[in-house]
Scaffold this motif. Structure first.
Motif, PDB file in Angstrom:
ATOM      1  N   ALA A  22      73.228  38.685  17.208  1.00  0.00           N
ATOM      2  CA  ALA A  22      71.973  37.950  17.352  1.00  0.00           C
ATOM      3  C   ALA A  22      72.180  36.525  17.829  1.00  0.00           C
ATOM      4  O   ALA A  22      71.365  35.994  18.569  1.00  0.00           O
ATOM      5  CB  ALA A  22      71.222  37.949  16.020  1.00  0.00           C
ATOM      6  N   MET A  30      67.666  39.134  23.667  1.00  0.00           N
ATOM      7  CA  MET A  30      67.216  39.200  22.279  1.00  0.00           C
ATOM      8  C   MET A  30      65.810  39.788  22.205  1.00  0.00           C
ATOM      9  O   MET A  30      65.532  40.673  21.384  1.00  0.00           O
ATOM     10  CB  MET A  30      67.232  37.803  21.668  1.00  0.00           C
ATOM     11  CG  MET A  30      66.694  37.718  20.241  1.00  0.00           C
ATOM     12  SD  MET A  30      66.680  36.024  19.638  1.00  0.00           S
ATOM     13  CE  MET A  30      65.472  35.290  20.766  1.00  0.00           C
ATOM     14  N   LYS A  33      65.954  43.556  22.950  1.00  0.00           N
ATOM     15  CA  LYS A  33      66.466  44.385  21.862  1.00  0.00           C
ATOM     16  C   LYS A  33      65.463  44.474  20.706  1.00  0.00           C
ATOM     17  O   LYS A  33      65.312  45.536  20.093  1.00  0.00           O
ATOM     18  CB  LYS A  33      67.804  43.818  21.360  1.00  0.00           C
ATOM     19  CG  LYS A  33      68.965  44.061  22.313  1.00  0.00           C
ATOM     20  CD  LYS A  33      70.274  43.548  21.740  1.00  0.00           C
ATOM     21  CE  LYS A  33      71.443  43.887  22.663  1.00  0.00           C
ATOM     22  NZ  LYS A  33      71.703  45.336  22.724  1.00  0.00           N
ATOM     23  N   ARG A  34      64.783  43.376  20.420  1.00  0.00           N
ATOM     24  CA  ARG A  34      63.749  43.435  19.382  1.00  0.00           C
ATOM     25  C   ARG A  34      62.657  44.410  19.773  1.00  0.00           C
ATOM     26  O   ARG A  34      62.195  45.216  18.961  1.00  0.00           O
ATOM     27  CB  ARG A  34      63.137  42.043  19.171  1.00  0.00           C
ATOM     28  CG  ARG A  34      63.937  41.126  18.291  1.00  0.00           C
ATOM     29  CD  ARG A  34      63.173  39.850  18.025  1.00  0.00           C
ATOM     30  NE  ARG A  34      64.003  38.882  17.330  1.00  0.00           N
ATOM     31  CZ  ARG A  34      63.991  37.588  17.564  1.00  0.00           C
ATOM     32  NH1 ARG A  34      63.186  37.079  18.486  1.00  0.00           N
ATOM     33  NH2 ARG A  34      64.775  36.775  16.879  1.00  0.00           N
ATOM     34  N   LEU A  75      68.440  39.984  14.338  1.00  0.00           N
ATOM     35  CA  LEU A  75      67.333  40.134  15.284  1.00  0.00           C
ATOM     36  C   LEU A  75      66.008  40.219  14.550  1.00  0.00           C
ATOM     37  O   LEU A  75      64.992  39.712  15.014  1.00  0.00           O
ATOM     38  CB  LEU A  75      67.538  41.390  16.143  1.00  0.00           C
ATOM     39  CG  LEU A  75      68.623  41.312  17.211  1.00  0.00           C
ATOM     40  CD1 LEU A  75      68.785  42.667  17.878  1.00  0.00           C
ATOM     41  CD2 LEU A  75      68.294  40.249  18.239  1.00  0.00           C
ATOM     42  N   ASP A 122      69.415  45.089  10.273  1.00  0.00           N
ATOM     43  CA  ASP A 122      68.119  45.060  10.957  1.00  0.00           C
ATOM     44  C   ASP A 122      67.373  46.387  10.884  1.00  0.00           C
ATOM     45  O   ASP A 122      66.166  46.425  10.626  1.00  0.00           O
ATOM     46  CB  ASP A 122      68.305  44.669  12.421  1.00  0.00           C
ATOM     47  CG  ASP A 122      68.690  43.207  12.583  1.00  0.00           C
ATOM     48  OD1 ASP A 122      69.512  42.917  13.473  1.00  0.00           O
ATOM     49  OD2 ASP A 122      68.171  42.353  11.840  1.00  0.00           O
TER      50      ASP A 122
END
Length: 327
Positions: A22, A30, A33-34, A75, A122
């Motif tokens: 992260a 970022m 991916k979130r 994340l 996560d």
């Protein structure tokens, strides 16, 4: 079976070691991916991705301004206190065993199929949140009820549902643009006036920055957000309040009028016309001309418990510079 299916959904996403990555990946990566995490959790649970993103962003915002909460590291920024994750009566508040967590009434779940329910993972965190929301259902009313039971705060429910509305409107979580409230090409002046004394209506401090401009100069939204307030106030005259994705409330006062069809609950974006500079206020509805025309611009931050004013001048200078660079 549910854990196996979820594991199959995520194994192709290269989400191993998310926590460590992260801090190393770019902002663009970022956000990507979130978004993948939210969308794949939606595919598995039928909970809309923008609802998951809204809770995550709400918690990220409050964790950055609260000293009693650890700063986000992964994340996903949703924080489960140890006793809530592992169970209040659990002697091991760092427990990662799903069976013992369930035995003690903890909320923690294994979301990636590794046999552990780790509140620093996560996928485990996002899956645990989803499982909690599913107890109440998947429609909008169910979502608000679940939020209220979890946060026990009406304001939290409001802020999270507003964020979900913004994300749903634009179809993305990468909404970081800002705009200076006065469009390029118009004359204006301002300095840092936050904290100055004000006497009309009693002793108080100035909770904003005054941007002086001619009567009728356009005023724009500075951020992505939702209009929470529109109307008259004896101090601010005709005013508008917009809540952004970082739990900040942007306050525009002394307006001469509003943009056409502007309404409370409307989603706005940076640069959108919302009104015009005026000199309204310091009296009953319609009072105007008691001071030179200007825009009073203030920002207030909500930290999950309370809300306070902070100096908007540094933000205005930064947005002004970005505006000039874009031009």
């Amino acid at each position: 079976m549910r854990f196996v299916l979820l594991f199959c959904l995520v194994t192709g996403l290269s989400f191993s070691a998310l926590h460590a990555q992260a801090k190393e990946i770019s902002d663009k990566e970022m956000y990507k991916k979130r978004m993948e995490l939210y969308q794949h959790m939606e595919a598995f649970t039928q909970i809309p991705w923008y609802n998951l993103a809204a809770i995550d962003q709400y918690e990220r915002s409050i964790r950055f301004v609260r000293s009693d909460l650890p700063k986000p590291a992964g994340l996903i920024s949703i924080y489960f206190p140890p006793e809530k994750w592992s169970g209040l009566a659990n002697p091991n508040h760092n427990d990662t065993h799903p069976l013992s967590i369930a035995f003690f009434g903890g909320i923690g779940k294994d979301g990636n199929g590794d046999g552990k329910a780790d509140r620093n993972d996560d996928l485990d965190v996002l899956f645990t949140l989803s499982e909690y929301l599913l107890r109440y259902g998947t429609d909008d009313d169910d979502f608000e009820i679940a939020l209220w039971h979890y946060y026990k705060r009406d304001k939290a429910v409001q802020l999270i549902t507003e964020k979900a509305k913004i994300y749903k409107t634009f179809g993305t979580i990468q909404l970081t643009d800002k705009a200076f409230p006065i469009p390029p090409g118009y004359n204006y002046s301002y300095r840092s006036t936050w904290g100055d004394r004000r006497g009309w209506g009693g002793r108080r401090i100035h909770e904003g920055t005054d941007i002086f401009a001619d009567y009728g100069v356009p005023v724009r939204a500075t951020c992505y957000g939702v209009i929470e307030l529109k109307g008259w106030n004896k101090y601010g005259g005709w005013r508008i309040g917009i809540r952004d994705l970082n739990n900040s409330y942007h306050y525009f006062a002394h307006l001469s009028g509003y943009a056409k069809n502007l309404h409370v609950g409307q989603v706005v974006k940076p640069g959108m016309l919302i009104g015009s500079v005026g000199s309204t206020g310091y009296g009953p509805p319609g009072t105007s001309g008691k001071f030179p025309p200007h825009l009073h611009y203030g920002i207030y931050k909500d930290n999950g418990r309370s809300e306070w004013s902070f100096d908007p001048y540094p933000s205005l200078k930064r947005w002004e510079l970005l505006e000039k660079q874009r031009k």
